[in-house]
Design a protein around this motif. Structure first.
Motif, PDB file in Angstrom:
ATOM      1  N   ASP A 126      -5.941  37.476  -9.643  1.00 29.78           N
ATOM      2  CA  ASP A 126      -6.866  37.602  -8.517  1.00 29.78           C
ATOM      3  C   ASP A 126      -6.844  36.371  -7.621  1.00 29.78           C
ATOM      4  O   ASP A 126      -7.711  36.215  -6.762  1.00 29.78           O
ATOM      5  CB  ASP A 126      -8.289  37.866  -9.005  1.00 29.78           C
ATOM      6  CG  ASP A 126      -8.867  36.699  -9.789  1.00 29.78           C
ATOM      7  OD1 ASP A 126      -8.082  35.912 -10.353  1.00 29.78           O
ATOM      8  OD2 ASP A 126     -10.107  36.583  -9.850  1.00 29.78           O
ATOM      9  N   GLY A 127      -5.857  35.492  -7.805  1.00 26.25           N
ATOM     10  CA  GLY A 127      -5.784  34.317  -6.949  1.00 26.25           C
ATOM     11  C   GLY A 127      -4.589  33.452  -7.253  1.00 26.25           C
ATOM     12  O   GLY A 127      -3.814  33.715  -8.182  1.00 26.25           O
ATOM     13  N   ILE A 128      -4.454  32.379  -6.495  1.00 22.45           N
ATOM     14  CA  ILE A 128      -3.299  31.499  -6.616  1.00 22.45           C
ATOM     15  C   ILE A 128      -3.279  30.794  -7.972  1.00 22.45           C
ATOM     16  O   ILE A 128      -2.223  30.351  -8.428  1.00 22.45           O
ATOM     17  CB  ILE A 128      -3.295  30.472  -5.445  1.00 22.45           C
ATOM     18  CG1 ILE A 128      -1.994  29.670  -5.425  1.00 22.45           C
ATOM     19  CG2 ILE A 128      -4.513  29.576  -5.516  1.00 22.45           C
ATOM     20  CD1 ILE A 128      -0.748  30.503  -5.201  1.00 22.45           C
ATOM     21  N   HIS A 129      -4.432  30.722  -8.650  1.00 20.04           N
ATOM     22  CA  HIS A 129      -4.468  30.073  -9.969  1.00 20.04           C
ATOM     23  C   HIS A 129      -3.538  30.756 -10.964  1.00 20.04           C
ATOM     24  O   HIS A 129      -3.083  30.135 -11.928  1.00 20.04           O
ATOM     25  CB  HIS A 129      -5.898  30.068 -10.528  1.00 20.04           C
ATOM     26  CG  HIS A 129      -6.435  31.444 -10.790  1.00 20.04           C
ATOM     27  ND1 HIS A 129      -6.221  32.114 -11.980  1.00 20.04           N
ATOM     28  CD2 HIS A 129      -7.164  32.274 -10.012  1.00 20.04           C
ATOM     29  CE1 HIS A 129      -6.798  33.296 -11.909  1.00 20.04           C
ATOM     30  NE2 HIS A 129      -7.379  33.427 -10.733  1.00 20.04           N
ATOM     31  N   GLY A 130      -3.237  32.033 -10.747  1.00 18.64           N
ATOM     32  CA  GLY A 130      -2.362  32.760 -11.655  1.00 18.64           C
ATOM     33  C   GLY A 130      -0.897  32.615 -11.336  1.00 18.64           C
ATOM     34  O   GLY A 130      -0.047  33.172 -12.043  1.00 18.64           O
ATOM     35  N   ALA A 131      -0.563  31.873 -10.286  1.00 19.16           N
ATOM     36  CA  ALA A 131       0.830  31.695  -9.881  1.00 19.16           C
ATOM     37  C   ALA A 131       1.489  30.600 -10.710  1.00 19.16           C
ATOM     38  O   ALA A 131       0.825  29.690 -11.210  1.00 19.16           O
ATOM     39  CB  ALA A 131       0.907  31.344  -8.400  1.00 19.16           C
ATOM     40  N   PRO A 132       2.809  30.649 -10.852  1.00 21.91           N
ATOM     41  CA  PRO A 132       3.516  29.574 -11.547  1.00 21.91           C
ATOM     42  C   PRO A 132       3.520  28.302 -10.722  1.00 21.91           C
ATOM     43  O   PRO A 132       3.225  28.310  -9.516  1.00 21.91           O
ATOM     44  CB  PRO A 132       4.936  30.131 -11.711  1.00 21.91           C
ATOM     45  CG  PRO A 132       5.067  31.154 -10.633  1.00 21.91           C
ATOM     46  CD  PRO A 132       3.701  31.734 -10.426  1.00 21.91           C
ATOM     47  N   GLY A 133       3.868  27.191 -11.336  1.00 23.07           N
ATOM     48  CA  GLY A 133       4.036  25.930 -10.629  1.00 23.07           C
ATOM     49  C   GLY A 133       5.494  25.732 -10.251  1.00 23.07           C
ATOM     50  O   GLY A 133       6.346  26.578 -10.496  1.00 23.07           O
ATOM     51  N   GLY A 134       5.780  24.591  -9.640  1.00 24.83           N
ATOM     52  CA  GLY A 134       7.156  24.281  -9.283  1.00 24.83           C
ATOM     53  C   GLY A 134       7.739  25.178  -8.215  1.00 24.83           C
ATOM     54  O   GLY A 134       8.947  25.437  -8.203  1.00 24.83           O
ATOM     55  N   LEU A 135       6.908  25.648  -7.291  1.00 24.61           N
ATOM     56  CA  LEU A 135       7.374  26.553  -6.248  1.00 24.61           C
ATOM     57  C   LEU A 135       7.995  25.772  -5.085  1.00 24.61           C
ATOM     58  O   LEU A 135       7.496  24.707  -4.702  1.00 24.61           O
ATOM     59  CB  LEU A 135       6.219  27.398  -5.720  1.00 24.61           C
ATOM     60  CG  LEU A 135       5.537  28.340  -6.718  1.00 24.61           C
ATOM     61  CD1 LEU A 135       4.283  28.950  -6.099  1.00 24.61           C
ATOM     62  CD2 LEU A 135       6.493  29.436  -7.163  1.00 24.61           C
ATOM     63  N   SER A 136       9.046  26.337  -4.520  1.00 21.31           N
ATOM     64  CA  SER A 136       9.632  25.742  -3.318  1.00 21.31           C
ATOM     65  C   SER A 136       8.971  26.279  -2.058  1.00 21.31           C
ATOM     66  O   SER A 136       8.974  25.606  -1.023  1.00 21.31           O
ATOM     67  CB  SER A 136      11.133  25.996  -3.278  1.00 21.31           C
ATOM     68  OG  SER A 136      11.401  27.385  -3.297  1.00 21.31           O
ATOM     69  N   ALA A 137       8.424  27.488  -2.143  1.00 21.34           N
ATOM     70  CA  ALA A 137       7.737  28.048  -0.972  1.00 21.34           C
ATOM     71  C   ALA A 137       6.772  29.145  -1.402  1.00 21.34           C
ATOM     72  O   ALA A 137       7.043  29.892  -2.350  1.00 21.34           O
ATOM     73  CB  ALA A 137       8.738  28.605   0.036  1.00 21.34           C
ATOM     74  N   ILE A 138       5.646  29.222  -0.687  1.00 28.89           N
ATOM     75  CA  ILE A 138       4.679  30.312  -0.822  1.00 28.89           C
ATOM     76  C   ILE A 138       4.638  31.030   0.515  1.00 28.89           C
ATOM     77  O   ILE A 138       4.389  30.409   1.557  1.00 28.89           O
ATOM     78  CB  ILE A 138       3.275  29.796  -1.178  1.00 28.89           C
ATOM     79  CG1 ILE A 138       3.300  29.038  -2.512  1.00 28.89           C
ATOM     80  CG2 ILE A 138       2.277  30.953  -1.233  1.00 28.89           C
ATOM     81  CD1 ILE A 138       1.988  28.337  -2.845  1.00 28.89           C
ATOM     82  N   ILE A 139       4.905  32.312   0.499  1.00 25.95           N
ATOM     83  CA  ILE A 139       4.909  33.134   1.706  1.00 25.95           C
ATOM     84  C   ILE A 139       3.841  34.201   1.535  1.00 25.95           C
ATOM     85  O   ILE A 139       3.745  34.831   0.483  1.00 25.95           O
ATOM     86  CB  ILE A 139       6.285  33.782   1.938  1.00 25.95           C
ATOM     87  CG1 ILE A 139       7.362  32.712   2.079  1.00 25.95           C
ATOM     88  CG2 ILE A 139       6.268  34.661   3.180  1.00 25.95           C
ATOM     89  CD1 ILE A 139       8.003  32.300   0.770  1.00 25.95           C
ATOM     90  N   SER A 140       3.040  34.422   2.565  1.00 30.35           N
ATOM     91  CA  SER A 140       1.927  35.350   2.367  1.00 30.35           C
ATOM     92  C   SER A 140       1.395  35.929   3.663  1.00 30.35           C
ATOM     93  O   SER A 140       1.333  35.249   4.693  1.00 30.35           O
ATOM     94  CB  SER A 140       0.778  34.629   1.647  1.00 30.35           C
ATOM     95  OG  SER A 140      -0.294  35.509   1.393  1.00 30.35           O
ATOM     96  N   ASN A 141       1.031  37.194   3.597  1.00 32.25           N
ATOM     97  CA  ASN A 141       0.088  37.809   4.525  1.00 32.25           C
ATOM     98  C   ASN A 141      -1.182  37.950   3.701  1.00 32.25           C
ATOM     99  O   ASN A 141      -1.406  38.978   3.059  1.00 32.25           O
ATOM    100  CB  ASN A 141       0.594  39.171   4.998  1.00 32.25           C
ATOM    101  CG  ASN A 141      -0.347  39.844   5.977  1.00 32.25           C
ATOM    102  OD1 ASN A 141      -1.429  39.332   6.274  1.00 32.25           O
ATOM    103  ND2 ASN A 141       0.039  41.002   6.477  1.00 32.25           N
ATOM    104  N   PRO A 142      -1.994  36.898   3.636  1.00 32.65           N
ATOM    105  CA  PRO A 142      -3.057  36.832   2.622  1.00 32.65           C
ATOM    106  C   PRO A 142      -4.123  37.894   2.808  1.00 32.65           C
ATOM    107  O   PRO A 142      -4.442  38.302   3.924  1.00 32.65           O
ATOM    108  CB  PRO A 142      -3.627  35.421   2.790  1.00 32.65           C
ATOM    109  CG  PRO A 142      -3.260  35.028   4.168  1.00 32.65           C
ATOM    110  CD  PRO A 142      -1.965  35.710   4.488  1.00 32.65           C
ATOM    111  N   PRO A 143      -4.689  38.374   1.692  1.00 28.67           N
ATOM    112  CA  PRO A 143      -5.684  39.452   1.732  1.00 28.67           C
ATOM    113  C   PRO A 143      -7.017  38.964   2.274  1.00 28.67           C
ATOM    114  O   PRO A 143      -7.382  37.796   2.127  1.00 28.67           O
ATOM    115  CB  PRO A 143      -5.805  39.851   0.256  1.00 28.67           C
ATOM    116  CG  PRO A 143      -5.474  38.590  -0.489  1.00 28.67           C
ATOM    117  CD  PRO A 143      -4.415  37.906   0.317  1.00 28.67           C
ATOM    118  N   PHE A 144      -7.754  39.891   2.896  1.00 33.53           N
ATOM    119  CA  PHE A 144      -9.105  39.546   3.347  1.00 33.53           C
ATOM    120  C   PHE A 144     -10.082  40.689   3.131  1.00 33.53           C
ATOM    121  O   PHE A 144     -11.139  40.735   3.751  1.00 33.53           O
ATOM    122  CB  PHE A 144      -9.101  39.121   4.820  1.00 33.53           C
ATOM    123  CG  PHE A 144      -8.556  40.137   5.782  1.00 33.53           C
ATOM    124  CD1 PHE A 144      -9.390  41.063   6.370  1.00 33.53           C
ATOM    125  CD2 PHE A 144      -7.205  40.160   6.093  1.00 33.53           C
ATOM    126  CE1 PHE A 144      -8.896  42.006   7.259  1.00 33.53           C
ATOM    127  CE2 PHE A 144      -6.708  41.098   6.983  1.00 33.53           C
ATOM    128  CZ  PHE A 144      -7.553  42.025   7.568  1.00 33.53           C
TER     129      PHE A 144
END
Length: 332
Positions: free
Chosen positions: A248-266
């Motif tokens: 339900d949020g970015i806290h569940g994403a892995p670390g060490g990312l080179s890029a985050i791409i998003s059309n974020p929900p609202f």
């Protein structure tokens, strides 16, 4: 306590047996109904339920295999998704009782008409701006197949057509929304490595990313089980592979990312809710490598640049069109 749960508890004697609560909120309802079980397709609600009532709720797009004697559907936003969920429950309840509860502003009176194909519905209660309906399932349908609800669209992109599989209830079902369309035009020069499509929906951005950056590792993340199912279908339709995660949020994403791409929900159901998007902007740096990039599309009226610059780095506007802007920032 969610007002829909309060309405159920006004009729608590009806729900003391093996009742399945489908789409239930993460409140104390399971605590008040000790024989009840839950079925959730919202990762955040499921996490809250699991923390408080371990083992009593299941996450997914199909009804739990364990038996239940009656069921309550908490009305979702999509009419088509409501049909699928009602059929999923009614197919398991021939001759038994099926309930529908929802807010008036979410269209509960209209949705109650969808019960008519099973029998004669009747309204049991109206309170807290909500209504509770009941129907005896005299005409049980066949168990619906999720794949039969899938809608395929072909997007003509610069590097060739992309087949997209969408499902009812998933953001921008059956069409390409304007924000995503703009972001698709500005996916060049991303850093190589591990890419994240945050709030992946039907997997459009993620699939394009994997096709354009085939050597990069790709993760798609969404809160909704139906979105995750659609993303898997879209990836498969294009012969692509990626990791698909529920959170339900970015806290569940892995670390060490080179890029985050998003059309974020609202949106959260029928409610506007920017919390997940704003948390993404605040916490993105924790998941990005040094030099890692955040690239998002957002409504131009949202004051995201100050938030991005406070928590990540200099924010640039790469493009603006039709009320949307593409923002880019790199972790220093």
């Amino acid at each position: 306590m969610d007002p829909r749960s309060e309405v159920l508890l006004r009729q608590a004697e009806l729900f003391q047996g093996q009742v399945l609560l489908a789409g239930l909120p993460a409140d104390d309802l399971l605590g008040k109904l000790p024989a009840a079980r839950g079925w959730s397709w919202h990762a955040g609600e499921q996490a809250g339920l699991e923390q408080r009532f371990a083992g009593r709720s299941e996450f997914g797009t199909t009804a739990p295999a364990s038996p239940f004697a009656s069921a309550v559907l908490f009305l979702p936003k999509s009419r088509e998704l409501t049909d699928y969920l009602l059929d999923s429950l009614a197919a398991r309840l021939p001759g038994a009782l099926l309930y529908l509860v929802g807010e008036k502003r979410a269209g509960i009176e209209r949705a109650a008409k969808q019960l008519q194909r099973f029998g004669k519905p009747r309204k049991l209660d109206s309170a807290r701006h909500c209504q509770l309906w009941q129907v005896q399932v005299d005409n049980a349908p066949a168990v619906p197949q999720l794949e039969s609800l899938a809608e395929r669209i072909s997007l003509p992109l610069s590097d060739g057509p992309l087949d997209v599989i969408t499902l009812p209830g998933v953001f921008s079902h059956g069409r390409l929304d304007r924000g995503t369309a703009l972001l698709l035009e500005h996916l060049d020069k991303l850093p190589s490595g591990h890419l994240l499509d945050f709030g992946c929906g039907a997997g459009i951005l993620g699939s394009v990313l994997k096709r354009r950056y085939p050597q990069s590792r790709l993760t798609l993340l969404d809160v909704d089980a139906f979105a995750l199912a659609a993303s898997r279908m879209t990836l498969a339709a294009n012969g692509l592979e990626a990791e698909v995660l529920a959170s339900d949020g970015i806290h569940g994403a892995p670390g060490g990312l080179s890029a985050i791409i998003s059309n974020p929900p609202f949106h959260s159901g029928v409610h506007t809710n920017y919390a997940a998007s704003e948390t993404l902007l605040r916490e993105a740096a924790r998941h990005l490598l040094p030099g890692g990039e955040l690239r998002i599309v957002a409504n131009s009226f949202l004051r995201y640049p100050p938030l991005i610059e406070e928590h990540l780095g200099t924010c640039q506007t790469l493009a603006e069109a039709e009320g949307f802007r593409i923002y880019q920032a790199r972790k220093g």
